[in-house]
Design a protein around this motif. Sequence first.
Motif, PDB file in Angstrom:
ATOM      1  N   ASP A 287       0.832  -1.200   0.000  1.00 26.00           N
ATOM      2  CA  ASP A 287       0.000   0.000   0.000  1.00 26.00           C
ATOM      3  C   ASP A 287       0.868   1.252   0.000  1.00 26.00           C
ATOM      4  OD1 ASP A 287      -2.262  -1.531   0.007  1.00 26.00           O
ATOM      5  OD2 ASP A 287      -2.719  -1.249   2.133  1.00 26.00           O
ATOM      6  N   GLN A 291      -1.252   6.664   6.320  1.00 23.13           N
ATOM      7  CA  GLN A 291      -2.021   6.168   7.463  1.00 23.13           C
ATOM      8  C   GLN A 291      -2.780   7.317   8.120  1.00 23.13           C
ATOM      9  OE1 GLN A 291       0.629   4.024  10.080  1.00 23.13           O
ATOM     10  NE2 GLN A 291       0.669   2.232   8.744  1.00 23.13           N
ATOM     11  N   ARG A 292      -2.158   8.470   8.134  1.00 19.40           N
ATOM     12  CA  ARG A 292      -2.798   9.689   8.632  1.00 19.40           C
ATOM     13  C   ARG A 292      -2.631  10.748   7.559  1.00 19.40           C
ATOM     14  NH1 ARG A 292      -0.159  13.611  13.200  1.00 19.40           N
ATOM     15  NH2 ARG A 292      -1.735  15.261  13.176  1.00 19.40           N
TER      16      ARG A 292
END
Length: 336
Positions: A287, A291-292
């Motif tokens: 990926d 994540q943020r």
Amino acid sequence: MDQADLPHARRAVVLVLGGSGFIGRHAVTALLVRGAQVIIGSRQPGRIDRKLPEGALTCLRRQARLEELQTPDDWAAALEGVDAVVNCVGILRQRGRETYQRVHHHAPAALAEACRQRQLRLIHVSALGLNHPARSRFLRSKVDGEAALRASGADWRIVRPSLLDGDGGYGALWIRRVAHWPIQLLPADAVGQIAALDVGELGEALAHLALRIETTTPDDRDREFDLGGPDQRTLSDYIAAIRRLHHDKPARCLRVPSLLARLGSHVCDLLHWTPFSFGHWELLRHDNCPQRNRLPELLGRAPRAIGAAPAGSGMAATPSIHGDHEVAVMPAPMGE
């Protein structure tokens, strides 16, 4: 708060390294809109007129060949009179003295130390996907460059975009070209998801970070910005979304076995052909999404969707239209 909100303040002077490249010229545009004085760093400052965005032709220019700027003292002339630096330089493949380690690691390390000595803010564009083990020297050099910034003691920020959309990017051009083909060859193990974002919005984010007034010293976690668009897709789904903007009939996708795809990536590296590289083959297996996602925070709004028609229009949208030259695939190599 951006400088545009401070009409009586001295105009900040920002050096944009790679300022005529795919990412850099959007940072230049966004900085000019916000009232900054921009200096464009370029390998060939006298030959970049056709690459520069509107309004940037009168900007000061300085030569910056990162493969030659390997010590803090080497950066003295480039940093004269500067308040902040945005480093958008990167290479997809090595050429002579332009090696991964010299451009992605040693030059940024020397730049960070020079910025520390002068108390300048440094915004460094890196890439998502570096947290996975990698054999690619391209990816390892970027990891080393990030580590050097963290250890420098400078006022640094690291920005990691996912795949970039925009006319003129070498990789984006190839993706759009492939999207038109009725038969497409994609690696069978390209199962990682991406969060494509608009390169113009990346430019806005970089300008915001360069000009933002900090009232407190951020900790290291708050100095790192993973950026992506609102949608997460595999590469094949992303290409299909781009294709739907122009064609009603889906393409036939042929999956290339992993070993053949890997061998093909080495051939592309050897021949300097297409943006597909061994490093990208490694990245596509994982990926490549934040994540943020801190892009909405920097834009002050939701980022635009890539490869989608405008809501309620009933019409296909065209992908965003932006400048000239350089790579726009994961991770987006920056330079000129």
